[in-house]
Design an enzyme around this catalytic site. Structure first.
Site, mmCIF file in Angstrom:
data_model
loop_
_atom_site.group_PDB
_atom_site.id
_atom_site.type_symbol
_atom_site.label_atom_id
_atom_site.label_comp_id
_atom_site.label_asym_id
_atom_site.label_seq_id
_atom_site.Cartn_x
_atom_site.Cartn_y
_atom_site.Cartn_z
ATOM 1 N N GLY A 14 1.799 -22.241 -45.198
ATOM 2 C CA GLY A 14 3.036 -23.002 -45.050
ATOM 3 C C GLY A 14 4.057 -22.396 -44.107
ATOM 4 N N SER A 15 3.596 -21.687 -43.068
ATOM 5 C CA SER A 15 4.591 -21.137 -42.136
ATOM 6 C C SER A 15 5.260 -22.259 -41.327
ATOM 7 C CB SER A 15 3.979 -20.079 -41.219
ATOM 8 O OG SER A 15 3.083 -20.656 -40.309
ATOM 9 N N ASN A 16 4.542 -23.329 -41.060
ATOM 10 C CA ASN A 16 5.182 -24.479 -40.397
ATOM 11 C C ASN A 16 6.214 -25.128 -41.315
ATOM 12 O OD1 ASN A 16 4.084 -25.318 -37.604
ATOM 13 N ND2 ASN A 16 2.284 -24.608 -38.716
ATOM 14 N N ARG A 93 -7.411 -31.282 -45.293
ATOM 15 C CA ARG A 93 -8.361 -32.256 -45.831
ATOM 16 C C ARG A 93 -8.361 -33.513 -44.963
ATOM 17 N NH1 ARG A 93 -10.902 -32.590 -50.644
ATOM 18 N NH2 ARG A 93 -10.699 -34.824 -50.940
ATOM 19 N N ILE A 94 -9.552 -34.061 -44.803
ATOM 20 C CA ILE A 94 -9.656 -35.324 -44.074
ATOM 21 C C ILE A 94 -9.082 -36.430 -44.956
ATOM 22 C CG2 ILE A 94 -11.320 -37.033 -43.235
ATOM 23 C CD1 ILE A 94 -13.012 -34.679 -42.252
ATOM 24 N N ASN A 109 0.719 -35.013 -37.486
ATOM 25 C CA ASN A 109 -0.111 -33.818 -37.701
ATOM 26 C C ASN A 109 0.148 -32.820 -36.582
ATOM 27 O OD1 ASN A 109 -2.167 -32.202 -38.878
ATOM 28 N ND2 ASN A 109 -3.612 -32.901 -37.314
ATOM 29 N N HIS A 111 -1.847 -29.781 -34.608
ATOM 30 C CA HIS A 111 -3.240 -29.342 -34.451
ATOM 31 C C HIS A 111 -3.285 -28.211 -33.422
ATOM 32 C CE1 HIS A 111 -7.585 -29.681 -34.604
ATOM 33 N NE2 HIS A 111 -7.568 -29.558 -33.285
ATOM 34 N N SER A 138 -0.850 -29.240 -30.351
ATOM 35 C CA SER A 138 -0.449 -30.645 -30.170
ATOM 36 C C SER A 138 0.154 -31.195 -31.458
ATOM 37 C CB SER A 138 -1.673 -31.516 -29.839
ATOM 38 O OG SER A 138 -2.381 -31.023 -28.732
ATOM 39 N N THR A 143 -4.177 -41.197 -36.832
ATOM 40 C CA THR A 143 -4.905 -42.472 -36.891
ATOM 41 C C THR A 143 -6.220 -42.217 -37.626
ATOM 42 O OG1 THR A 143 -5.932 -42.003 -34.765
ATOM 43 C CG2 THR A 143 -3.935 -43.359 -34.725
ATOM 44 N N ASP A 147 -8.039 -36.340 -35.557
ATOM 45 C CA ASP A 147 -7.371 -35.621 -34.460
ATOM 46 C C ASP A 147 -7.363 -36.403 -33.146
ATOM 47 O OD1 ASP A 147 -6.925 -33.471 -36.201
ATOM 48 O OD2 ASP A 147 -8.828 -32.524 -35.678
#
Ligand code: GAR
Length: 219
Positions: A14-16, A93-94, A109, A111, A138, A143, A147
């Site tokens: 969770g650094s973001n 997770r997808i 997201n 990435h 990115s 969608t 990615d």
């Protein structure tokens, strides 16, 4: 100005998330995190949120018999909170098409690659194996295809002969921690609009991803 309301999904450190919390607390970002949700109840990011009095929800994906059931539960938790934006910040997770369709185009997201390069996992290792000289990060709209949604912002850095996966991860994190607060602040200022087509920034359709290099003065 109305605060942008967020739900942040994480799976790990969770650094973001921390960078987003810090931006809110220093008033660089006019937003409110309604909850942080993790599919791993032991994720350190949940402790980070609790330290800042942000509600947390752990939903252990292993307790569900199917991906659809898990995502339905996730969807119900998020629907109850009515956020403007769902922020994937190291959510590993997808997501099912049903979940994505329900919230599209309001899921973002981050990435760790210069998409469309290196969708999926192990992006730093793959950049090293391909002897890339430039690598990056990115932020894109989620969608149904993994990615692959429209990219809003990219940040890039040099890969040197001394780099390994860990050092690339550190370089990526350093950019990520600037990029998510920046993109979210654009949303809160309505400079950035998410649409079902290409996103719009300063009244213009984003045809090519914006480059972080052009916004460093705004940070
Ligand atoms: C980040 O580097 C993010 O780009 C990556 O996970 C890390 C999470 O770090 N996300 C993905 O790989 C998504 N496919 P954090 O938990 O410290 O924010």
């Amino acid at each position: 100005m109305k605060k942008l309301s967020l739900v942040v999904l994480i799976s790990g450190s969770g650094s973001n998330l921390q960078a987003i919390i810090d931006a809110i607390e220093s008033a660089k970002l006019q937003a409110e995190i309604k909850a942080v949700i993790s599919n791993r109840p032991e994720a350190y990011g949940l402790s980070r949120a609790q330290q800042h009095n942000i509600p947390t929800i752990g939903i252990d994906h292993q307790q569900f018999t199917s991906r659809e059931q898990f995502d339905l539960r996730l969807q119900q938790e998020i629907d109850a909170l009515q956020p403007d934006i769902i922020v994937l910040a190291g959510y590993m997770r997808i997501l099912t098409t049903g979940f994505i369709d329900h919230f599209f185009p309001r899921i973002l997201n981050i990435h760790p690659s210069l998409l469309p390069k290196y969708q999926g996992l192990h992006t730093h290792q793959r950049a090293l194996e391909n002897h890339d000289r430039i690598h990056g990060v990115s932020i894109h709209i989620v969608t149904a295809e993994l990615d692959s949604g429209p990219v809003i912002l990219q940040g890039q850095f040099d890969v040197t002969a001394q780099d390994d996966s860990d050092s690339l991860q550190q370089k990526a994190h350093a950019l990520e921690h600037k990029m998510y607060p920046l993109v979210l602040s654009w949303l809160s200022q309505q400079r950035l609009l998410l649409t079902s087509g290409q996103p719009i920034f300063d009244d213009e359709t984003i045809q090519q991803p914006l480059s972080l290099d052009n916004f460093l003065e705004d940070i």
